[in-house]
Motif scaffolding. Structure first.
Motif, PDB file in Angstrom:
ATOM      1  N   LYS A 168     -25.570  39.937   9.050  1.00  0.00           N
ATOM      2  CA  LYS A 168     -25.594  38.961  10.142  1.00  0.00           C
ATOM      3  C   LYS A 168     -26.963  38.930  10.809  1.00  0.00           C
ATOM      4  O   LYS A 168     -27.500  37.852  11.104  1.00  0.00           O
ATOM      5  N   ASP A 169     -27.533  40.110  11.040  1.00  0.00           N
ATOM      6  CA  ASP A 169     -28.847  40.186  11.697  1.00  0.00           C
ATOM      7  C   ASP A 169     -29.931  39.531  10.838  1.00  0.00           C
ATOM      8  O   ASP A 169     -30.839  38.877  11.369  1.00  0.00           O
ATOM      9  N   VAL A 170     -29.853  39.706   9.525  1.00  0.00           N
ATOM     10  CA  VAL A 170     -30.826  39.067   8.627  1.00  0.00           C
ATOM     11  C   VAL A 170     -30.763  37.549   8.771  1.00  0.00           C
ATOM     12  O   VAL A 170     -31.791  36.873   8.884  1.00  0.00           O
ATOM     13  N   LEU A 171     -29.550  37.003   8.796  1.00  0.00           N
ATOM     14  CA  LEU A 171     -29.399  35.556   8.897  1.00  0.00           C
ATOM     15  C   LEU A 171     -29.885  35.043  10.250  1.00  0.00           C
ATOM     16  O   LEU A 171     -30.565  34.008  10.334  1.00  0.00           O
ATOM     17  N   LEU A 172     -29.574  35.757  11.324  1.00  0.00           N
ATOM     18  CA  LEU A 172     -30.033  35.352  12.656  1.00  0.00           C
ATOM     19  C   LEU A 172     -31.552  35.398  12.754  1.00  0.00           C
ATOM     20  O   LEU A 172     -32.187  34.485  13.302  1.00  0.00           O
TER      21      LEU A 172
ATOM     22  N   ASN B  93     -21.054  29.835  11.199  1.00  0.00           N
ATOM     23  CA  ASN B  93     -20.579  30.510  12.405  1.00  0.00           C
ATOM     24  C   ASN B  93     -20.920  31.997  12.385  1.00  0.00           C
ATOM     25  O   ASN B  93     -20.376  32.773  13.157  1.00  0.00           O
ATOM     26  N   ASN B  94     -21.829  32.381  11.459  1.00  0.00           N
ATOM     27  CA  ASN B  94     -22.275  33.774  11.351  1.00  0.00           C
ATOM     28  C   ASN B  94     -21.084  34.715  11.201  1.00  0.00           C
ATOM     29  O   ASN B  94     -21.013  35.767  11.825  1.00  0.00           O
TER      30      ASN B  94
ATOM     31  N   VAL C 265     -36.277  30.014   2.519  1.00  0.00           N
ATOM     32  CA  VAL C 265     -37.455  30.880   2.370  1.00  0.00           C
ATOM     33  C   VAL C 265     -37.445  31.946   3.468  1.00  0.00           C
ATOM     34  O   VAL C 265     -37.735  33.124   3.214  1.00  0.00           O
ATOM     35  N   ALA C 266     -37.092  31.540   4.687  1.00  0.00           N
ATOM     36  CA  ALA C 266     -37.031  32.497   5.800  1.00  0.00           C
ATOM     37  C   ALA C 266     -35.932  33.535   5.580  1.00  0.00           C
ATOM     38  O   ALA C 266     -36.102  34.715   5.906  1.00  0.00           O
ATOM     39  N   VAL C 267     -34.778  33.131   5.013  1.00  0.00           N
ATOM     40  CA  VAL C 267     -33.702  34.082   4.713  1.00  0.00           C
ATOM     41  C   VAL C 267     -34.170  35.089   3.670  1.00  0.00           C
ATOM     42  O   VAL C 267     -33.963  36.303   3.813  1.00  0.00           O
ATOM     43  N   ALA C 268     -34.817  34.588   2.600  1.00  0.00           N
ATOM     44  CA  ALA C 268     -35.305  35.488   1.551  1.00  0.00           C
ATOM     45  C   ALA C 268     -36.316  36.480   2.115  1.00  0.00           C
ATOM     46  O   ALA C 268     -36.309  37.670   1.773  1.00  0.00           O
TER      47      ALA C 268
END
Length: 393
Positions: free
Chosen positions: A207-211, A235-236, A303-306
């Motif tokens: 979850k923290d990675v996605l945020l 909705n995380n 790209v930001a998620v990766a």
């Protein structure tokens, strides 16, 4: 050191800091040691411990790390990324101190060191060193050939892995789709495997990675103007998958939303997939609509998620990324739609292909905002050019 651990192929005790000739191009032992370890399985160069495994210490203030990195950059081909320096000052500030150079295993081996040296006569050398136990040797011709075959095999395996991820994700989203929408499917993987000692990410960490990724994308979006997609739709609520964490707006029937279909997967091995329905709310009788604005935004967010996942699991690894636009109905053409003046309309004078070729790019370690934008721009350009559309910066 207290255990008197003997030197090996991944451990080299060094009593003194490396010396550097004042003139570029001269053979350098530090570059040789780095290349030798990168050509094996990586390892540690420990400065401040003698060959007899006695703590003799070094002056950390005298360690010219810029010069050391310059030797790696200018004396080794191809370049070895991810070389790290770890200062180990004595407790209380009363020496002796130790400097550790961490050399990662390299997917680009074999690495050659070159330079000239005075030995009998001036000669130029170009060799691929490697470690066996506590000694350094130079690869013979057949060893160099084998190293290249192994490099190409790794690259082919990496490409096959990305293709398999794209195919698997495409199958999932198309089977769950209503009608025949076009889906943007993006897959990313680390060029280097996640170290074995790194634990599997927890649900909270996923979850923290996605945020973190959503915040990064909002901060660096620049030319990728438009409303966020992942943060507005998801909705995380990370759910467990097969060796992965999955967040989706459509896989769980009770949690389906009326917005874009979106799915993000964070695999335990570092693979990332991001997919989004590009046809949501864009009915078009002449073909299958593709929202090019959403495409651009989601490419940057992916790209930001990766990058965020890479920072969590293997921060010194490059990332390979590929993307495509897929649909279950190849009898209809894909139509590029954009929001020009407050309403979506077909982009004039654009091509209408039936299918897309994959677009690929890479993201270097320690990527800053400009590098993230450049990576996203290259990926989005590779897709939009198939419509005959130029993406302006």
């Amino acid at each position: 050191m207290a255990d008197k651990l003997a030197e090996s192929d991944d451990l080299d005790w060094k009593g003194a800091l490396p010396n550097f000739a004042p003139k570029l191009g001269i053979w350098n032992e530090f570059a040789k040691d780095v290349a030798a370890m990168a050509n094996a399985r990586g390892g540690l160069l420990v400065y401040g411990v003698s060959d007899q495994i006695d703590l003799v210490g070094v002056d950390l203030a005298a360690a010219d790390k810029k010069q050391m990195l310059s030797a790696v950059r200018n004396g080794i081909q191809p370049y070895i990324s991810g070389v790290d320096f770890i200062d180990l000052p004595a407790p209380g500030g009363k020496g002796p101190d130790v400097l550790v150079v961490d050399v990662p295993p390299s997917e680009l081996a074999p690495h050659f060191q070159y330079g000239w040296e005075q030995k009998d006569k001036d000669r130029v050398t170009f060799n691929a060193p490697y470690r066996i136990n506590d000694d350094t040797f130079y690869m013979t011709e057949h060893q160099v050939a084998r190293a290249y075959r192994e490099r190409f095999a790794r690259q082919n395996a990496a490409e096959a892995h990305l293709k398999a991820c794209v195919a698997e994700t495409t199958e999932v989203v198309l089977n769950e789709s209503e009608g025949s929408p076009a889906w943007l499917v993006i897959a990313a993987r680390f060029a280097r495997p996640v170290p074995r000692m790194v634990p599997t990410p927890t649900r909270l960490e996923a979850k923290d990675v996605l945020l973190k990724a959503v915040k990064t994308a909002a901060r660096v979006k620049d030319a990728f103007a438009g409303p966020a997609v992942l943060s507005d739709v998801l909705n995380n609520n990370m759910r467990v998958g097969l060796r992965r964490w999955v967040d989706s707006s459509f896989l769980v029937p009770d949690r389906r939303t009326s917005s874009h279909g979106v799915m993000v997967e964070l695999h335990h091995d570092g693979t990332v997939t991001v997919s989004v329905d590009l046809s949501h709310g864009l009915g078009h009788g002449g073909g299958i609509a593709v929202n090019t604005q959403v495409l651009r935004i989601v490419v940057l967010e992916a790209v930001a998620v990766a990058d965020a996942f890479r920072q969590h699991l293997a921060p010194d690894s490059p990332v390979d990324i590929t993307a495509t636009v897929a649909t279950a109905n190849t009898d209809h053409r894909l139509l590029p739609i954009d929001n020009g003046y407050g309403e979506f309309a077909l982009i004039p004078d654009a091509r209408h292909p039936r299918r897309f070729l994959p677009a690929s790019t890479g993201l270097a370690p320690n990527a800053d905002a400009e590098a993230l934008r450049e990576c996203a721009h290259e990926l989005a350009t590779g897709l939009l050019h198939q419509f005959g559309i130029e993406l302006h910066r």
